[in-house]
Design an enzyme around this catalytic site. Sequence first.
Site, PDB file in Angstrom:
ATOM      1  N   GLU A 168       1.287  -0.943  -0.304  1.00 65.92           N
ATOM      2  CA  GLU A 168       0.319  -0.034   0.291  1.00 65.92           C
ATOM      3  C   GLU A 168       0.777   1.039   0.137  1.00 65.92           C
ATOM      4  O   GLU A 168       1.652   1.356   1.154  1.00 65.92           O
ATOM      5  CB  GLU A 168      -0.935   0.347   0.890  1.00 65.92           C
ATOM      6  N   ARG A 178       1.467  10.651   0.239  1.00 68.29           N
ATOM      7  CA  ARG A 178       1.866  11.633   1.413  1.00 68.29           C
ATOM      8  C   ARG A 178       2.304  12.273   0.729  1.00 68.29           C
ATOM      9  O   ARG A 178       2.726  12.866   1.460  1.00 68.29           O
ATOM     10  CB  ARG A 178       1.495  11.099   2.608  1.00 68.29           C
ATOM     11  N   LYS A 210     -11.202  -1.132   5.977  1.00 68.21           N
ATOM     12  CA  LYS A 210     -10.189  -1.254   7.094  1.00 68.21           C
ATOM     13  C   LYS A 210     -10.732  -0.142   8.286  1.00 68.21           C
ATOM     14  O   LYS A 210     -11.104   0.705   8.236  1.00 68.21           O
ATOM     15  CB  LYS A 210      -9.031  -0.048   6.277  1.00 68.21           C
TER      16      LYS A 210
END
Length: 204
Positions: free
Chosen positions: A41, A45, A128
């Site tokens: 993943e 960012r 999640k």
Amino acid sequence: MTDIYSIMTKAPVVPVLVIDDVADAVPMAEALVAGGLPCLEVTLRTPCALDAIEAMKTVPGAIVGAGTVLSTKDLEAVMRAGVEFVVSPGLTESLGRAAKEAGVPFLPGVANSADIMTGLDLGLSHFKFFPAEANGGLPALKAIAAPFGMAKFCPTGGVSVDNAPKWLGHPQVLCVGGSWVAPKGASPETIRTLAAEAAALTPA
């Protein structure tokens, strides 16, 4: 394209990666895959995240997804980069519908019963749990998940090599997400060692 269940059950840990330099992408992916963690993943960012995704996709055995997908615009961008799954810290109806229409395996973040019910309304059943420890940890997930036996989870946020086995011991938890397997500045050799340790984790 595979489904989200298959991705969540490839290994007990999905590495959550923050990549500051695209030059680190391929060595990191190679180390993680060699250590037994194929599903990666890459969080959106940093400015080079999309380039890192494209680079990691060249690594044999790597299944590359995008995290921190916040909007349909983000979704469109990561789809162009060729991601194989998408992770979001939360869930909106617009993002959920767009992910379903795109046919991409989607793991949206949930923190409470209302979030789960929104996901179920959209035809989603894999979530999640985020931020896992800040939201009350395993006792909170046990309480929240109890009415939703069809839902499966990947707790992320505050999960470590020490507490991951307890999370994995919950029957509705398929895997955990963690950044500890690729700490900032770690060498590929260190990452491979941490990945192998994570890949060998078993439910407590």
